[in-house]
Write an enzyme that holds these catalytic residues in place. Structure first.
Site, PDB file in Angstrom:
ATOM      1  N   CYS A   5      20.340   1.051  13.261  1.00  0.00           N
ATOM      2  CA  CYS A   5      21.199   0.428  12.248  1.00  0.00           C
ATOM      3  C   CYS A   5      20.668  -0.965  11.910  1.00  0.00           C
ATOM      4  CB  CYS A   5      22.644   0.358  12.736  1.00  0.00           C
ATOM      5  SG  CYS A   5      23.521   1.928  12.659  1.00  0.00           S
ATOM      6  N   ASP A  28       6.976   5.203  13.941  1.00  0.00           N
ATOM      7  CA  ASP A  28       7.384   5.005  15.337  1.00  0.00           C
ATOM      8  C   ASP A  28       6.507   3.914  15.950  1.00  0.00           C
ATOM      9  OD1 ASP A  28       8.905   7.064  17.619  1.00  0.00           O
ATOM     10  OD2 ASP A  28       7.561   5.484  18.338  1.00  0.00           O
ATOM     11  N   HIS A  44      25.302   5.595  10.248  1.00  0.00           N
ATOM     12  CA  HIS A  44      25.140   5.952  11.666  1.00  0.00           C
ATOM     13  C   HIS A  44      25.772   7.300  12.005  1.00  0.00           C
ATOM     14  CE1 HIS A  44      24.459   5.043  15.947  1.00  0.00           C
ATOM     15  NE2 HIS A  44      25.501   5.856  16.090  1.00  0.00           N
ATOM     16  N   HIS A  95      17.741  10.883  14.631  1.00  0.00           N
ATOM     17  CA  HIS A  95      16.413  10.684  14.036  1.00  0.00           C
ATOM     18  C   HIS A  95      15.577  11.931  14.241  1.00  0.00           C
ATOM     19  CE1 HIS A  95      16.338   9.211  18.189  1.00  0.00           C
ATOM     20  NE2 HIS A  95      15.082   9.597  18.255  1.00  0.00           N
TER      21      HIS A  95
HETATM   22  P1  AMP Z   1      14.054   9.574  21.211  1.00  0.00           P
HETATM   23  O1  AMP Z   1      13.512   9.596  22.602  1.00  0.00           O
HETATM   24  O2  AMP Z   1      14.014  10.903  20.535  1.00  0.00           O
HETATM   25  O3  AMP Z   1      15.405   8.903  21.144  1.00  0.00           O
HETATM   26  O4  AMP Z   1      13.026   8.696  20.367  1.00  0.00           O
HETATM   27  C1  AMP Z   1      13.174   7.324  20.121  1.00  0.00           C
HETATM   28  C2  AMP Z   1      11.909   6.861  19.453  1.00  0.00           C
HETATM   29  O5  AMP Z   1      12.156   5.610  18.847  1.00  0.00           O
HETATM   30  C3  AMP Z   1      10.721   6.676  20.402  1.00  0.00           C
HETATM   31  O6  AMP Z   1       9.630   7.492  19.976  1.00  0.00           O
HETATM   32  C4  AMP Z   1      10.404   5.193  20.293  1.00  0.00           C
HETATM   33  O7  AMP Z   1       9.017   4.939  20.353  1.00  0.00           O
HETATM   34  C5  AMP Z   1      10.983   4.838  18.939  1.00  0.00           C
HETATM   35  N1  AMP Z   1      11.416   3.473  18.748  1.00  0.00           N
HETATM   36  C6  AMP Z   1      12.276   2.754  19.513  1.00  0.00           C
HETATM   37  N2  AMP Z   1      12.490   1.540  18.988  1.00  0.00           N
HETATM   38  C7  AMP Z   1      11.760   1.480  17.847  1.00  0.00           C
HETATM   39  C8  AMP Z   1      11.553   0.484  16.834  1.00  0.00           C
HETATM   40  N3  AMP Z   1      12.158  -0.719  16.901  1.00  0.00           N
HETATM   41  N4  AMP Z   1      10.723   0.760  15.820  1.00  0.00           N
HETATM   42  C9  AMP Z   1      10.097   1.966  15.731  1.00  0.00           C
HETATM   43  N5  AMP Z   1      10.262   2.942  16.644  1.00  0.00           N
HETATM   44  C10 AMP Z   1      11.077   2.704  17.680  1.00  0.00           C
END
Ligand code: AMP
Length: 117
Positions: A5, A28, A44, A95
């Site tokens: 968010c 990512d 959200h 996501h």
């Molecule tokens: P999940 O484990 O499916 O919840 O994936 C979360 C993803 O978000 C991971 O691949 C992280 O590398 C990515 N992530 C977390 N924080 C950020 C951010 N600030 N910008 C870009 N990607 C992020």
């Protein structure tokens, strides 16, 4: 407010790929493939299990648009959403991981992995 968010509100930076009124795609920060983009609804929603079908209708065409934009629509890609604790979801804002840019290995859920569950 959750981290995604904050990205939607431009409170923390992201490397944006595409956005419209309802959805946002950004790279990512820890890519697991040559192309690794996250696609989220701007409003959200905790996880896939809570999303309204109408949101998914818009999300589907948006994801297809992103894949075409970054040039992996013909070569192929993998689309993943981790849902909840056992699904390995770390960020509690729905996501989709759009992964591509190479022939991706598929190590999870092989017969060998299942033996260890
Ligand atoms: P999940 O484990 O499916 O919840 O994936 C979360 C993803 O978000 C991971 O691949 C992280 O590398 C990515 N992530 C977390 N924080 C950020 C951010 N600030 N910008 C870009 N990607 C992020």
């Amino acid at each position: 407010m959750c981290i995604f968010c904050k990205i939607v509100n431009n409170e923390i930076p992201s490397n944006k790929v595409l956005e419209n009124d309802d959805f946002l795609a950004f790279h990512d920060m820890y890519p697991k493939a040559p192309m690794h983009i996250l696609i989220i609804p701007k409003n959200h929603v905790d996880c896939f299990h809570d999303v309204q079908p109408e949101t998914m209708a818009g999300m589907t065409s948006f994801i297809q648009e992103v894949a075409t934009l970054v040039g992996i629509d013909k070569s192929g890609y993998r689309l993943i959403t981790n849902n909840g604790e056992d699904g390995g979801q770390e960020v509690k804002h729905l996501h989709f991981h759009l992964l591509g840019g190479a022939k991706l290995p598929f190590k999870h859920l092989t017969d060998e992995t299942q033996k260890n569950l």
